[in-house]
Design a protein around this motif. Structure first.
Motif, PDB file in Angstrom:
ATOM      1  N   GLU A 274     -19.354 -45.533  12.676  1.00  0.00           N
ATOM      2  CA  GLU A 274     -19.236 -46.982  12.472  1.00  0.00           C
ATOM      3  C   GLU A 274     -18.324 -47.353  11.320  1.00  0.00           C
ATOM      4  O   GLU A 274     -17.666 -48.383  11.335  1.00  0.00           O
ATOM      5  CB  GLU A 274     -20.629 -47.589  12.236  1.00  0.00           C
ATOM      6  N   GLU A 275     -18.315 -46.525  10.297  1.00  0.00           N
ATOM      7  CA  GLU A 275     -17.519 -46.889   9.127  1.00  0.00           C
ATOM      8  C   GLU A 275     -16.160 -46.200   9.098  1.00  0.00           C
ATOM      9  O   GLU A 275     -15.464 -46.215   8.088  1.00  0.00           O
ATOM     10  CB  GLU A 275     -18.308 -46.583   7.845  1.00  0.00           C
ATOM     11  N   THR A 276     -15.787 -45.651  10.219  1.00  0.00           N
ATOM     12  CA  THR A 276     -14.482 -44.983  10.270  1.00  0.00           C
ATOM     13  C   THR A 276     -13.372 -46.003  10.060  1.00  0.00           C
ATOM     14  O   THR A 276     -13.430 -47.121  10.580  1.00  0.00           O
ATOM     15  CB  THR A 276     -14.281 -44.333  11.659  1.00  0.00           C
ATOM     16  N   VAL A 277     -12.390 -45.653   9.275  1.00  0.00           N
ATOM     17  CA  VAL A 277     -11.221 -46.519   9.103  1.00  0.00           C
ATOM     18  C   VAL A 277     -10.108 -45.943   9.958  1.00  0.00           C
ATOM     19  O   VAL A 277      -9.710 -44.802   9.785  1.00  0.00           O
ATOM     20  CB  VAL A 277     -10.781 -46.548   7.621  1.00  0.00           C
ATOM     21  N   ASP A 278      -9.644 -46.773  10.901  1.00  0.00           N
ATOM     22  CA  ASP A 278      -8.567 -46.305  11.763  1.00  0.00           C
ATOM     23  C   ASP A 278      -7.241 -46.585  11.064  1.00  0.00           C
ATOM     24  O   ASP A 278      -6.753 -47.706  11.030  1.00  0.00           O
ATOM     25  CB  ASP A 278      -8.638 -47.047  13.107  1.00  0.00           C
ATOM     26  N   VAL A 279      -6.692 -45.527  10.522  1.00  0.00           N
ATOM     27  CA  VAL A 279      -5.462 -45.732   9.742  1.00  0.00           C
ATOM     28  C   VAL A 279      -4.262 -46.055  10.620  1.00  0.00           C
ATOM     29  O   VAL A 279      -3.203 -46.393  10.109  1.00  0.00           O
ATOM     30  CB  VAL A 279      -5.141 -44.509   8.852  1.00  0.00           C
TER      31      VAL A 279
ATOM     32  N   GLU B 111     -28.800 -38.190  12.247  1.00  0.00           N
ATOM     33  CA  GLU B 111     -28.293 -39.201  13.187  1.00  0.00           C
ATOM     34  C   GLU B 111     -27.660 -40.368  12.449  1.00  0.00           C
ATOM     35  O   GLU B 111     -26.589 -40.848  12.789  1.00  0.00           O
ATOM     36  CB  GLU B 111     -29.464 -39.741  14.008  1.00  0.00           C
ATOM     37  N   ALA B 112     -28.386 -40.833  11.388  1.00  0.00           N
ATOM     38  CA  ALA B 112     -27.898 -41.986  10.632  1.00  0.00           C
ATOM     39  C   ALA B 112     -26.544 -41.673   9.997  1.00  0.00           C
ATOM     40  O   ALA B 112     -25.629 -42.496   9.997  1.00  0.00           O
ATOM     41  CB  ALA B 112     -28.902 -42.372   9.545  1.00  0.00           C
ATOM     42  N   GLU B 113     -26.435 -40.452   9.508  1.00  0.00           N
ATOM     43  CA  GLU B 113     -25.175 -40.071   8.870  1.00  0.00           C
ATOM     44  C   GLU B 113     -24.040 -40.036   9.888  1.00  0.00           C
ATOM     45  O   GLU B 113     -22.948 -40.528   9.644  1.00  0.00           O
ATOM     46  CB  GLU B 113     -25.349 -38.710   8.217  1.00  0.00           C
ATOM     47  N   GLU B 114     -24.364 -39.474  11.063  1.00  0.00           N
ATOM     48  CA  GLU B 114     -23.332 -39.402  12.103  1.00  0.00           C
ATOM     49  C   GLU B 114     -22.902 -40.795  12.539  1.00  0.00           C
ATOM     50  O   GLU B 114     -21.734 -41.084  12.714  1.00  0.00           O
ATOM     51  CB  GLU B 114     -23.851 -38.622  13.316  1.00  0.00           C
ATOM     52  N   ARG B 115     -23.920 -41.675  12.673  1.00  0.00           N
ATOM     53  CA  ARG B 115     -23.609 -43.040  13.096  1.00  0.00           C
ATOM     54  C   ARG B 115     -22.724 -43.718  12.051  1.00  0.00           C
ATOM     55  O   ARG B 115     -21.767 -44.405  12.363  1.00  0.00           O
ATOM     56  CB  ARG B 115     -24.901 -43.841  13.304  1.00  0.00           C
ATOM     57  N   MET B 116     -23.065 -43.470  10.774  1.00  0.00           N
ATOM     58  CA  MET B 116     -22.287 -44.083   9.690  1.00  0.00           C
ATOM     59  C   MET B 116     -20.835 -43.604   9.754  1.00  0.00           C
ATOM     60  O   MET B 116     -19.908 -44.379   9.592  1.00  0.00           O
ATOM     61  CB  MET B 116     -22.906 -43.684   8.356  1.00  0.00           C
TER      62      MET B 116
END
Ligand code: DAH
Length: 368
Positions: free
Chosen positions: A106-111, A98-103
């Motif tokens: 949350e940390e996705t960079v919208d190019v 779950e934590a990995e999926e959330r990361m």
């Protein structure tokens, strides 16, 4: 002395009571299931499986029991601890995923987000155009010359055949910085660079000089006390007006494209003879003199806009600057860079060039 009482099997102590063990196990399992993140699970582990947890305490009690009871209690506590540890491992794995999926979310960079939240400035179009103009001449083998903007009166006027009493001095409203015998002025045109070049070099000379010039003009849509000119000077054997015309036609085409309409108009400058003014057809009314039924404001109903002055260098100027006027002749011109820019981009108000609004300059930022 009596030996240890192996007959005696005491009532089990509370921590090892079957119900108690089941209760603390269920409590632990519920807490594990209720842990919503890894930090919470860690706390649950300390509380329910740590050294001071009820199950650990129960485990510690086992050793004190007589053999018979020890076996039962050991199995009970062992099973409970096993169930709790298994539940921990399972929950731990779930929460890690779950934590990995959330990361990842949350940390996705919208190019595709705009990249210019701190926009970079851009070069001023006058600078870019000045360089482009210089390039046109450099491509023909000319050189770029420079001169100071605070200029000696003598170079700005006298050496160009504009003597102290010459009426042309009043044609150019001058900023004087240091009146007196060695008077200095803010150069009123780029022509003093002609004098400087001739004084320091020997012909053949082919130079252009784009630069800033100053006159005490009103600041309005077509005038500014600071503006820009590009001076050109060619000195060689056998130079004539025809070379001047050919050079300026090439320059005009390089600036405005094929089919640009220019005209030479006889004029007067003390430093050239003959002299001409070069006009461009008005970029607003295209020579019709009228816009929306009214006189075109850009060319004031003339149909033409003055681009600059030019002519064959006056032999008096050649001599004043140490050039052999019997052997050499030359042509010179001085064109308005601001006008060139306004014409190229249909800029109706000259003030846009001087007010430093980045919204104006940015539009030119991508020009190479
Ligand atoms: N210096 C003149 C002016 O500012 C323009 C000019 C005219 C320059 C004739 C020249 C020239 O070199 O030959 O009005």
């Amino acid at each position: 002395m009596s030996g240890p009482n192996t007959e005696y099997d005491p009532v089990q102590v509370t921590p090892l009571d079957e119900e108690h063990v089941a209760a603390v196990r269920d409590e632990a399992l519920a807490a594990i299931a209720g842990a919503t993140d890894l930090a919470a699970l860690k706390q649950v582990r300390t509380d329910h499986a740590g050294d001071r947890s009820p199950l650990a305490l129960a485990n510690r009690e086992i050793g004190a029991l007589p053999p018979q009871a020890r076996k039962d209690a050991g199995r009970r506590v062992g099973q409970a601890r096993g169930a709790v540890n298994q539940a921990f491992a399972k929950r731990q794995a779930e929460l890690e995923v779950e934590a990995e999926e959330r990361m990842l979310v949350e940390e996705t960079v919208d190019v595709t987000l705009p990249w210019d939240r701190t926009p970079r400035g851009s070069r001023h179009p006058i600078t870019t155009l000045s360089e482009r103009i210089a390039d046109v001449f450099v491509a023909m083998g000319w050189e770029v010359a420079e001169g100071p903007v605070i200029e000696a009166e003598r170079l700005n006027f006298d050496d160009l055949n504009i003597g102290p009493d010459h009426p042309a001095r009043t044609m150019q409203d001058t900023f004087w910085t240091d009146p007196g015998d060695d008077a200095m002025v803010l150069r009123t045109h780029t022509s003093p660079v002609q004098a400087r070049t001739m004084l320091t070099r020997t012909p053949p000379i082919y130079v252009v000089c784009p630069g800033r010039v100053f006159r005490t003009d009103e600041y309005d849509a077509t005038h500014s006390p600071v503006f820009h000119q590009v001076e050109g000077l060619a000195i060689d054997e056998g130079i004539s007006m025809a070379h001047l015309k050919g050079t300026l036609d090439h320059f005009a085409t390089a600036m405005f494209g094929e089919g640009i309409t220019t005209r030479f108009r006889p004029s007067y400058f003390p430093f050239t003879e003959p002299s001409a003014e070069v006009d461009l057809v008005c970029f607003v009314c295209r020579g019709s003199r009228v816009v929306d039924g009214a006189e075109c404001r850009t060319c004031r109903g003339e149909g033409w806009i003055e681009w600059g002055g030019c002519g064959v260098v006056n032999p008096r100027v050649l001599r004043a600057c140490g050039v052999d006027s019997e052997r050499y002749s030359g042509f010179a011109f001085g064109m308005g860079i601001d006008r060139t820019l306004m014409f190229r981009h249909a800029i109706a108000d000259l003030r846009d060039l001087f007010e430093g609004d980045v919204r104006f300059t940015t539009a030119f930022g991508s020009e190479l």
